[in-house]
Design an enzyme around this catalytic site. Structure first.
Site, PDB file in Angstrom:
ATOM      1  N   LYS A 277     -13.906   5.064  13.403  1.00 27.94           N
ATOM      2  CA  LYS A 277     -14.466   3.717  13.530  1.00 27.94           C
ATOM      3  C   LYS A 277     -15.647   3.818  14.489  1.00 27.94           C
ATOM      4  CE  LYS A 277     -10.040   1.385  12.829  1.00 27.94           C
ATOM      5  NZ  LYS A 277     -10.328   0.625  11.603  1.00 27.94           N
ATOM      6  N   ARG A 353      -1.319   2.500   5.294  1.00 25.85           N
ATOM      7  CA  ARG A 353      -0.629   2.562   4.003  1.00 25.85           C
ATOM      8  C   ARG A 353       0.048   3.911   3.791  1.00 25.85           C
ATOM      9  NH1 ARG A 353      -6.176   1.286   0.865  1.00 25.85           N
ATOM     10  NH2 ARG A 353      -6.427   0.108   2.800  1.00 25.85           N
TER      11      ARG A 353
HETATM   12  N1  BES Z   1      -5.998  -1.060  11.243  1.00 25.68           N
HETATM   13  C1  BES Z   1      -7.034  -1.222  10.315  1.00 25.68           C
HETATM   14  C2  BES Z   1      -7.177  -2.660   9.802  1.00 25.68           C
HETATM   15  C3  BES Z   1      -7.503  -3.711  10.818  1.00 25.68           C
HETATM   16  C4  BES Z   1      -8.781  -4.229  10.890  1.00 25.68           C
HETATM   17  C5  BES Z   1      -6.533  -4.245  11.634  1.00 25.68           C
HETATM   18  C6  BES Z   1      -9.077  -5.239  11.778  1.00 25.68           C
HETATM   19  C7  BES Z   1      -6.831  -5.261  12.529  1.00 25.68           C
HETATM   20  C8  BES Z   1      -8.096  -5.763  12.599  1.00 25.68           C
HETATM   21  C9  BES Z   1      -6.779  -0.319   9.112  1.00 25.68           C
HETATM   22  O1  BES Z   1      -6.110   0.859   9.364  1.00 25.68           O
HETATM   23  C10 BES Z   1      -8.111   0.057   8.555  1.00 25.68           C
HETATM   24  O2  BES Z   1      -8.826   0.731   9.243  1.00 25.68           O
HETATM   25  N2  BES Z   1      -8.391  -0.372   7.333  1.00 25.68           N
HETATM   26  C11 BES Z   1      -9.596  -0.074   6.689  1.00 25.68           C
HETATM   27  C12 BES Z   1      -9.295   0.308   5.263  1.00 25.68           C
HETATM   28  C13 BES Z   1     -10.450   0.913   4.524  1.00 25.68           C
HETATM   29  C14 BES Z   1     -10.829   2.248   5.137  1.00 25.68           C
HETATM   30  C15 BES Z   1     -10.066   1.097   3.082  1.00 25.68           C
HETATM   31  C16 BES Z   1     -10.469  -1.320   6.736  1.00 25.68           C
HETATM   32  O3  BES Z   1      -9.942  -2.421   6.657  1.00 25.68           O
HETATM   33  O4  BES Z   1     -11.670  -1.176   6.906  1.00 25.68           O
HETATM   34 MN    MN Z   2      -7.441   2.445   9.948  1.00 20.50          MN
END
Ligand code: BES
Ligand code: MN
Ligand code: ZN
Length: 496
Positions: A277, A353
């Site tokens: 991130k 997931r």
């Molecule tokens: N933990 C994050 C999702 C999240 C985002 C939680 C904002 C709380 C607040 C999750 O693991 C993630 O990073 N999801 C990605 C998925 C994508 C890579 C397909 C996302 O939502 O960008």
């Molecule tokens: Mn993630």
């Protein structure tokens, strides 16, 4: 805080803060209300303070609005607090919860040590309303001071009387058990990743088990390898901290009428892995990526105090961090989940997931009647529903209905979302059974469809709580930060 239901009339009550609920006028929204005649006697006794307060502040009794005034003289009541109940026809249990929260915040500000509430309920059930008021007060006054060197010195009220609702001690006890659970969830979620780790989560589960005499099993890396949990362990392979697959079980005294499983995503930190991130992504908030586990453990805590006689519940969390190191998953790696399915990890940031896949397979093997998972799974769900509403996906209409009812009573919002199978096309992999991340569009739906691959036939529901697990601004009984979202819904669902 001690809560009581008493039959004292408001004019006979003595203490620091007397809170009175007033209805908004049914038609005109922008006019100060007229004081209902039932309060004339009290107003006279308070030398007209009530009418004066309404006029001076142009009090319209909008839902959750409060005004307060000192009575003065030798009055046995020091302050009166007026709270708006909104329009009679619109009142819900959550409206009562919010009104009580607004009173609690005002009472604390006004330094009330003792507080009485006299709110009109229209046709709401008095027991459920007393429960909601107790929850509203407890949750609004909850303060997390663990990481402050100088604590807030203003004390909350220490005694709260509910006037004229009959004997509702059971409702108060139920609310207090639920709030203990919500507060545990808030504490776990708000704690940074250097305070709450997979081991801390497991220890919290052990503490619940030891206190209540429940069964706890925590599977370490080797035990998970034995079970073939390649998806979960793939995520866990870069962190220095040991993965902890938590399985906490409540077995009732009697023969269980229902057998349920609750799974919580337990990423104590999500860096994204090698698909890291970036700056501006909110990476510093990813300590909250275990809010699903927080909700599951919070519900466990509440249920350990409530001890329902006829339901068996399994609380499961595949806890780990998602980190980077020389051991990290490479984007493109293929992992094999415990049901034998292969997954091409095209994005290491879609890690929740992967952990849940193995947890779902594990839960189904327990032979439960229903599985509910809660996860801060996708940013896409936050884009779709914002921070007040969780997404609900389910393979089973009855389960979906049960959860929606439980949530409504809890004052937590769920919105049913589609499991549009065709969108799973976007998760097809040329080399493995599936990819773990699909295209940008409908990202919350493809995440749910991914989870669905790991449940064969057990009724299952998935709650994406990425939005409501955390609030930037205070709202009703929630202060900024961790909300403990999901605990109240889960408890209601288990008890239903
Ligand atoms: N933990 C994050 C999702 C999240 C985002 C939680 C904002 C709380 C607040 C999750 O693991 C993630 O990073 N999801 C990605 C998925 C994508 C890579 C397909 C996302 O939502 O960008
Ligand atoms: Mn993630
Ligand atoms: Zn995550």
């Amino acid at each position: 805080m001690k809560f009581h239901t008493v039959e004292t009339a408001p004019q006979d009550w003595a203490g620091d803060g007397l809170a009175i609920g007033l209805w908004q006028a049914p038609t005109t929204d922008d006019q100060p209300i007229a004081l209902p005649s039932e309060w004339a006697e009290l107003d006279a006794r308070f030398n007209g303070t009530l009418t004066e307060l309404i006029t001076e502040t142009e009090f319209k009794a909008k839902a959750g609005a409060t005004v307060s005034a000192r009575i003065g003289g030798n009055s046995p009541v020091r302050k009166v607090i007026l709270v708006g109940m909104g329009k009679t026809a619109d009142l819900t249990l959550d409206g009562v919860r919010r009104a009580a929260a607004a009173i609690a915040r005002t009472a604390k500000k006004q330094r009330c040590k003792t507080l009485a509430l006299c709110l009109p309920l229209a046709d709401l059930n008095p027991g459920l309303a007393v429960q909601a008021m107790t929850e509203g007060i407890e949750l609004a006054l909850y303060q997390d001071q663990r990481f402050k060197s100088e604590p807030d010195k203003v004390p909350p009220p220490d005694r709260v009387d509910f006037l004229g609702y009959g004997d509702q001690l059971a409702a108060i006890a139920r609310a207090q058990a639920i709030c203990a659970g919500v507060q545990l969830a808030r504490e776990l979620v708000a704690a940074p990743a250097n305070a709450v780790t997979p081991v801390t989560l497991a220890e919290t589960a052990k503490e619940i088990a030891e206190t209540a005499g429940w069964t706890i099993e925590v599977l370490g890396k080797e035990a998970c390898e034995q079970l073939g949990m390649g998806a979960y362990l793939g995520v866990a392979q870069a962190t220095e901290l040991p993965p902890q697959f938590i399985h906490l079980t409540y077995q009732p005294a009697g023969t269980p009428r229902r057998k349920l499983a609750i799974i919580g995503k337990g990423l104590t930190f999500d860096s994204g892995g090698l698909n890291i991130k970036g700056a501006g992504s909110g990476i510093e908030m990813m300590k909250m990526d275990m809010a699903g586990a927080g909700a599951a453990l919070g519900a466990a805590k509440a249920l350990s105090l409530l001890a329902p006689p006829d339901v068996e519940v399994h609380f499961i969390s595949p806890a780990t961090e998602n980190m980077i190191s020389g051991h990290a998953l490479h984007p493109g790696d293929i992992v094999t989940a415990s049901n034998g399915k292969t997954i091409e990890v095209n994005n290491t940031d879609a890690e929740g997931r992967l952990t849940l896949a193995d947890a779902l397979v594990f839960a189904e093997k327990l032979g439960v009647e229903a599985i509910v998972d809660l996860a801060t799974l996708t940013g896409a769900c936050v884009v779709a529903l914002g921070d007040r509403i969780a997404g609900l996906w389910s393979s089973d209409a009855a389960l979906s209905e049960q959860l929606q009812q439980a949530a409504t009573q809890a004052g937590e919002k769920l919105w049913p979302m589609p499991l549009e199978d065709k969108y799973f096309d976007g998760m097809k992999s040329p080399i493995a059974d599936m990819k773990n991340a699909g295209p940008r569009n409908a990202g919350a739906i493809t995440a749910a469809l991914f989870l669905k691959q790991f449940v064969k036939e057990t009724p299952w529901a998935h709650l994406d709580i990425a939005g409501p697990a955390w609030l930037e601004k205070a709202d009703g009984y929630n202060s900024p930060g961790a909300t403990g979202f999901g605990v109240r819904t889960l408890v209601n669902w288990v008890l239903s």
